[in-house]
Structures are given as C-alpha cells and as structure tokens.
Design a protein around this motif. Structure first.
Motif, PDB file in Angstrom:
ATOM      1  N   ASN A   2     -16.674  29.477  28.051  1.00  0.00           N
ATOM      2  CA  ASN A   2     -15.926  28.254  28.397  1.00  0.00           C
ATOM      3  C   ASN A   2     -14.633  28.485  29.181  1.00  0.00           C
ATOM      4  O   ASN A   2     -13.905  27.539  29.435  1.00  0.00           O
ATOM      5  N   CYS A  24     -14.053  19.900  38.182  1.00  0.00           N
ATOM      6  CA  CYS A  24     -14.901  20.019  36.989  1.00  0.00           C
ATOM      7  C   CYS A  24     -15.094  18.637  36.375  1.00  0.00           C
ATOM      8  O   CYS A  24     -16.211  18.248  36.024  1.00  0.00           O
ATOM      9  N   ILE A  29     -17.461  17.989  33.447  1.00  0.00           N
ATOM     10  CA  ILE A  29     -17.079  19.159  32.648  1.00  0.00           C
ATOM     11  C   ILE A  29     -15.594  18.995  32.304  1.00  0.00           C
ATOM     12  O   ILE A  29     -14.730  19.089  33.187  1.00  0.00           O
ATOM     13  N   SER A  46     -12.928  24.894  29.197  1.00  0.00           N
ATOM     14  CA  SER A  46     -13.760  23.722  28.969  1.00  0.00           C
ATOM     15  C   SER A  46     -13.912  23.438  27.465  1.00  0.00           C
ATOM     16  O   SER A  46     -13.921  24.366  26.657  1.00  0.00           O
ATOM     17  N   GLN A  48     -16.609  22.205  26.352  1.00  0.00           N
ATOM     18  CA  GLN A  48     -17.999  22.567  26.071  1.00  0.00           C
ATOM     19  C   GLN A  48     -18.105  24.091  25.988  1.00  0.00           C
ATOM     20  O   GLN A  48     -17.480  24.791  26.796  1.00  0.00           O
ATOM     21  N   GLY A  51     -19.118  25.450  29.408  1.00  0.00           N
ATOM     22  CA  GLY A  51     -18.557  24.685  30.530  1.00  0.00           C
ATOM     23  C   GLY A  51     -18.293  25.512  31.782  1.00  0.00           C
ATOM     24  O   GLY A  51     -18.510  25.048  32.901  1.00  0.00           O
ATOM     25  N   ALA A  55     -19.920  25.092  35.441  1.00  0.00           N
ATOM     26  CA  ALA A  55     -19.070  24.877  36.625  1.00  0.00           C
ATOM     27  C   ALA A  55     -19.557  25.713  37.813  1.00  0.00           C
ATOM     28  O   ALA A  55     -19.729  25.196  38.916  1.00  0.00           O
TER      29      ALA A  55
END
Ligand SMILES: C[S@@+](CC[C@H](N)C(=O)[O-])C[C@H]1O[C@@H](n2cnc3c(N)ncnc32)[C@H](O)[C@@H]1O
Length: 354
Positions: A2, A24, A29, A46, A48, A51, A55
């Motif tokens: 992330n 993002c 994101i 991120s 997530q 993420g 990206a």
C-alpha cells in the motif's frame, strides 16, 4: 502493498505528493501522503492493502509531472543488521514478484549523493546473491528497487519496466555538448528523450524541418534544432551566439515573441521565455489554435507558492481552448532533471496538415 514511493527533485515533495494523491483518487484509490521537505521523495499510502499495486497497474506513469520514479513497496525497513544486509532483506524480496534486475538508489540530496558508492557496491553484491537464488529473471516485467535512506534504512519494492522511468533514480544523465552556447540546451534534449520515443525521432525531429525558437538567446535550444539539421527562426532581442549564425540555418529576428506573428507555418515552436506561466500558456495556446506550429516544447516557470495548482490551471486552460476549436492533441508535462523552478510541456497537434 500500500505504499507508493515517489522520487522527486528535493523541494518538490508537496507537489509530487499532491499530484499522486489526486490521480490515485480519480481512479478510486484513496489514501494519504507522507513527506519530509527537501528529502527528494514522497509517499502515497493507500487505505487499501494493495492500493500501490493497483496504482501502477491502472495509472500511466507519464501522467505524473513531478515524480521521477515510482515504486510499489511497504513501510520503511529500519535498523537492519548492517553486518548482513543481504540476509536481512532477502526475505522481503521473496515476497515480491520476481524482477528482471535490481537497482539500489539513494535520494537526489547531498546526503544521498554521498551514499552512491555504497548503493553501487551493495547493489552488485545483492544482485549476485538474488540471481543465484533465482529471484532475478531477465524476462520478468518488473524491476526491483531498493531506495536507501541510510546504510540501515531501506524501502524495498518494484516498478513495472514498461510503466516507469528507465534510468537509475529516474534521472536521465546527458553529456553537455561543448559547442552549445548555453547549459539550457540540455533541457530541450532531455525533453525530446522524455516525450518522443526514439522510434519516432526520424519522423518528428528530423532534417529539413522548420522551427521557431521564442526567447532564443544565446541559442542553446536553437543549437539543438540546428544539430538536427532544422531551419530555425530565432526570436529574441538579445544576441545569438556567432557560431550558430555561421551555420547558415538560423534567421535571427529581434522581435517581441508576444507580438510576433509568423508568415508561414512551422513544424516546431519551442519557447524558454522567463515570464508568468499564465501569460506564457496564453501565447503557447494561441500558436496551436492558430495552427502556426504542429508541435511545441515550452517551459512554464513555477511561482513560489501554489505551484501545483498553477500548473493544473495552465494545463486546463490549454486543454479547454483546444477543445473549444475541436483540435485533438497529445499533451504531456514533466518536471525534468534539468528543470529547476519550471516544468516542461510537450504538445503535438494530431491530424495536423501544415
Ligand atoms: C532563459 S533565456 C533562453 C535561453 C535559451 N533557451 C538558450 O538555450 O540559450 C530567456 C530568453 O528569453 C528572452 N525573452 C524574454 N522575453 C522575451 C520576449 N517578450 N520576446 C522575445 N524574447 C524574450 C530573453 O531575452 C532571454 O534571452
């Protein structure tokens, strides 16, 4: 993974982070930025867990203006055993996809440059060890990056070879051509390399093309155009280097670039005038909208504050004006290694019949 690690020119971490976060978020994101001023890098973290991977899979690296490189990684690895760095980091590398090669890079800061030797020797020893273990494979689509903050602090991650900068530290090193009249010459050369794939050079940067250089003196950019055997109209009240005028390929007009209107169309217009970006973008846009050139490379000098919003506003203005008259164009911008308080923009009109 992330963390999206972004390398940039020291002093531009805020712009680099703001831009990455914006892009993002436009792609769904979400996350936050971490940065330290003048460190030469920024992080987008991120929310997530994957993420950063998303990206680099979903975004185009060339869309980023301020990032020199991007790397998908996890948080900083600290306090490793400096007697066995390879042993300490191999486990992390094993968690990553197999990569084609390893680059160990410092930040582009004074302290970073002092670590270059360490990075080179650690990089070659670690590469050998990874190759023996089958953790490097020339055919793999990703490149392994180790970003060294010190001898015991590292970010370890990867970047897709076909969607990242190919040069170590994301920096294109160019040799200054001795005959060129100014160091600015390297800005145009670097811009060509960034924006135009080598396979297209014969089509766009070739012999016999007609170019105009706005704000040309003493002639570093004109020298590049002449070096490609183009015919150049150089606009500047200041003097051009004698050696360039002797080439017979340059016509020098002592005119104001803001009022000059060409009699014929040009293949190229380049502009390195130091003026307010809002003023320069209006001039550049008028050249394109009037069809006075097919292609342009120009600089936008950055203001002291609000640098990223100013860049966005200029590029939005350009795009809106092109859209209004139905002109299709490819537009790209980059904070090049040879740029300081400026960015470089490339625009090519598509379906242009000059
Ligand atoms: C940064 S220098 C250009 C350097 C050049 N690209 C080189 O490589 O040698 C900016 C130049 O823009 C010129 N300039 C500034 N305002 C101008 C204007 N309104 N019309 C024409 N030239 C202008 C200046 O005289 C100066 O020579």
């Amino acid at each position: 993974m992330n963390h999206l690690l972004l390398y940039c020119r020291p002093g531009f971490e805020k712009e680099c982070a703001a831009e990455a976060r914006e892009l993002c978020e436009q792609n769904g994101i979400y996350g936050y930025c971490k940065l330290e001023e003048n460190s030469g890098y920024a992080l987008f973290v991120s929310h997530q867990p994957d993420g950063a991977r998303l990206a680099v899979e979903q975004l185009d690296f060339d869309q980023l203006i301020f990032a020199r490189q991007w790397v998908v990684c996890e948080a900083l690895i600290k306090d490793i055993d400096t007697d066995d760095r390879i042993g300490s980091l191999t486990g992390t590398v094993e968690q990553l996809p197999v990569c084609c090669e390893l680059v160990v890079e410092p930040a582009d800061t004074t302290e970073g440059r002092e670590m270059q030797r360490f990075c080179n020797s650690f990089g070659s020893a670690f590469s050998q060890s990874l190759r023996k273990k089958g953790l490097l494979d020339k055919r793999a689509p990703n490149r392994l990056h180790i970003f060294a903050l010190s001898g015991s602090e590292f970010y370890v991650g990867y970047a897709p070879v076909d969607n990242s900068a190919p040069w170590p530290m994301g920096i294109m090193r160019l040799k200054f051509p001795n005959q060129a009249p100014s160091r600015s010459t390297l800005k145009l050369e670097e811009a060509w390399h960034w924006f135009i794939p080598q396979s297209q050079w014969h089509q766009y940067i070739s012999s016999g093309k007609r170019a105009v250089d706005l704000g040309a003196a003493p002639g570093g950019w004109t020298w590049q155009l002449v070096n490609q055997n183009m015919f150049v109209t150089a606009i500047d009240n200041g003097p051009m280097a004698e050696s360039l005028m002797e080439s017979g390929q340059v016509k020098h007009l002592t005119e104001d670039a803001f009022t000059y209107e060409p009699q014929k169309r040009f293949d190229w217009m380049v502009c390195d005038i130091v003026d307010k970006p809002a003023r320069v973008i209006i001039l550049m846009t008028s050249w394109l909208v009037n069809g006075w050139c097919r292609e342009t490379i120009f600089n936008l000098k950055l203001p002291m504050k609000q640098r990223y919003p100013e860049v966005r506003s200029c590029l939005n203005y350009l795009q809106e004006e092109l859209d209004k008259v139905g002109l299709k164009a490819s537009v790209a911008a980059k904070h090049l290694y040879h740029d300081r308080e400026e960015i470089t923009v490339h625009v090519r009109l598509l379906d242009y019949h000059g």
